[in-house]
Design an enzyme around this catalytic site. Sequence first.
Site, PDB file in Angstrom:
ATOM      1  CE  LYS A 118      -4.461  -1.549   1.634  1.00  0.00           C
ATOM      2  NZ  LYS A 118      -5.523  -1.500   2.622  1.00  0.00           N
ATOM      3  CE  LYS A 201      -6.165  -7.655  -2.126  1.00  0.00           C
ATOM      4  NZ  LYS A 201      -6.776  -7.554  -0.840  1.00  0.00           N
ATOM      5  CE  LYS A 204     -12.142  -1.803  -0.499  1.00  0.00           C
ATOM      6  NZ  LYS A 204     -13.173  -2.403   0.250  1.00  0.00           N
TER       7      LYS A 204
HETATM    8  P1  ADP Z   1     -10.042  -4.853   0.318  1.00  0.00           P
HETATM    9  O1  ADP Z   1      -8.987  -5.892   0.574  1.00  0.00           O
HETATM   10  O2  ADP Z   1     -10.773  -5.006  -0.960  1.00  0.00           O
HETATM   11  O3  ADP Z   1      -9.542  -3.451   0.595  1.00  0.00           O
HETATM   12  P2  ADP Z   1     -11.124  -5.217   2.941  1.00  0.00           P
HETATM   13  O4  ADP Z   1      -9.744  -4.904   3.373  1.00  0.00           O
HETATM   14  O5  ADP Z   1     -12.187  -4.473   3.626  1.00  0.00           O
HETATM   15  O6  ADP Z   1     -11.190  -5.056   1.378  1.00  0.00           O
HETATM   16  O7  ADP Z   1     -11.393  -6.769   3.069  1.00  0.00           O
HETATM   17  C1  ADP Z   1     -12.552  -7.358   3.562  1.00  0.00           C
HETATM   18  C2  ADP Z   1     -12.408  -8.872   3.529  1.00  0.00           C
HETATM   19  O8  ADP Z   1     -12.401  -9.323   2.157  1.00  0.00           O
HETATM   20  C3  ADP Z   1     -11.108  -9.415   4.139  1.00  0.00           C
HETATM   21  O9  ADP Z   1     -11.414 -10.583   4.877  1.00  0.00           O
HETATM   22  C4  ADP Z   1     -10.261  -9.763   2.952  1.00  0.00           C
HETATM   23  O10 ADP Z   1      -9.367 -10.817   3.253  1.00  0.00           O
HETATM   24  C5  ADP Z   1     -11.296 -10.199   1.927  1.00  0.00           C
HETATM   25  N1  ADP Z   1     -10.828 -10.024   0.548  1.00  0.00           N
HETATM   26  C6  ADP Z   1     -10.499  -8.860  -0.054  1.00  0.00           C
HETATM   27  N2  ADP Z   1     -10.141  -9.055  -1.346  1.00  0.00           N
HETATM   28  C7  ADP Z   1     -10.252 -10.394  -1.573  1.00  0.00           C
HETATM   29  C8  ADP Z   1     -10.032 -11.237  -2.724  1.00  0.00           C
HETATM   30  N3  ADP Z   1      -9.651 -10.742  -3.888  1.00  0.00           N
HETATM   31  N4  ADP Z   1     -10.265 -12.574  -2.600  1.00  0.00           N
HETATM   32  C9  ADP Z   1     -10.684 -13.088  -1.407  1.00  0.00           C
HETATM   33  N5  ADP Z   1     -10.906 -12.357  -0.304  1.00  0.00           N
HETATM   34  C10 ADP Z   1     -10.698 -11.028  -0.361  1.00  0.00           C
END
Ligand code: ADP
Length: 340
Positions: A118, A201, A204
């Site tokens: 990040k 992965k 967003k």
């Molecule tokens: P992001 O990673 O998109 O910023 P968050 O940090 O709020 O979103 O993550 C929320 C949940 O979604 C966490 O448990 C994270 O491990 C899961 N997660 C995020 N992206 C993925 C992905 N591409 N595949 C599987 N799980 C994911």
Amino acid sequence: MSSNKDFPRRVLSGVQPTGGLHLGNYLGAIKNFVPLQEKFQSLFCVVDLHAITVWQEPKELMSKKCEVAAAFIASGIDPKKSIVFNQSQVAEHLQLAWILNCVARMGWLNRMTQFKDKAGKNKENVSVGLFTYPVLMASDIMIYKATHVPVGEDQKQHLELARDIVQKFNNDFKKNVFPMPEPIIMKSAARIMSLRDGTKKMSKSDISEYSRIMLTDSDDEISKKIKKAKTDAMPLPNSLKELENMPEATNLLTIYAACEDENFELVFNRYQGKNFSELKKDLIDIVINKLSPIRDEMIKLTSDEDYLQKILQSGSLDAKKIATEVLKEVYDVVGLNFSS
Ligand code: ADP
Ligand code: TRP
């Protein structure tokens, strides 16, 4: 020295209100919360204090929080069974986080790959909060003495850090205050990848909107994104061995299997040797089938922010009851309380 026998089983997880949830968040995390609430006392948290480690527009934060709460409920989390709440409303998370900042070591945090990803080249200019983010996450877990933490695979390293903090805390203060939190990572959908690049992965923060399916996408958008998803020029291979070098194909099959709760190999067997267009056609139906009722419910729920705010507020009061007791115990153990 720590043993979880002495602790009631308790689930906690968190999702950041950073604008829009995607299929990865749903399949990797939220979908797996739902069955857990039947078995364990469960807390699901909208982690706004994590979100503000990078800039968030104040005027938009509340509606983003409501959107996560709506996604929880639309996916099947029942606020009567689980505690659905908002992190910043339970100040004990922050009070414990400071103490844990004094337990965690710089070397441990320096190893966190999410921070490196990040911060990128901008390491000197990101917030201090982004660096100490995993300590606040450990606090979210420990303030409820949570024993089980369902997350996507990208959070595994943060969970390891939380376990290190638990162990050092219990050792330093010579008391088994915290259970060892166990990650629950669903193998089937641990990591959903970008539709444009099967080695990255789904996220967003990807610049391409075609890389991800959002929970709020219309049927038409879902269909377009899957049609445009990157694939190989050749048909699907005939063996799992050949599939190993085909990340995009693997990802589409993974999404299929996870949406249908089917075994990956069974799905692969059905499509081996076939053209991608055939797989994509079926996948479009399957994803729409899975997401459209959730999307419709989310739209209904987000039109009533007052209702969602009430759920979060009432959940926060329930969460606070547990958190106050744990913080009191911690203050006693660390020597911060006045003797009464
Ligand atoms: P992001 O990673 O998109 O910023 P968050 O940090 O709020 O979103 O993550 C929320 C949940 O979604 C966490 O448990 C994270 O491990 C899961 N997660 C995020 N992206 C993925 C992905 N591409 N595949 C599987 N799980 C994911
Ligand atoms: N860091 C997690 C993520 O980015 C979100 C999170 C914050 C979390 N606190 C948590 C997840 C506690 C599980 C438990 O996905």
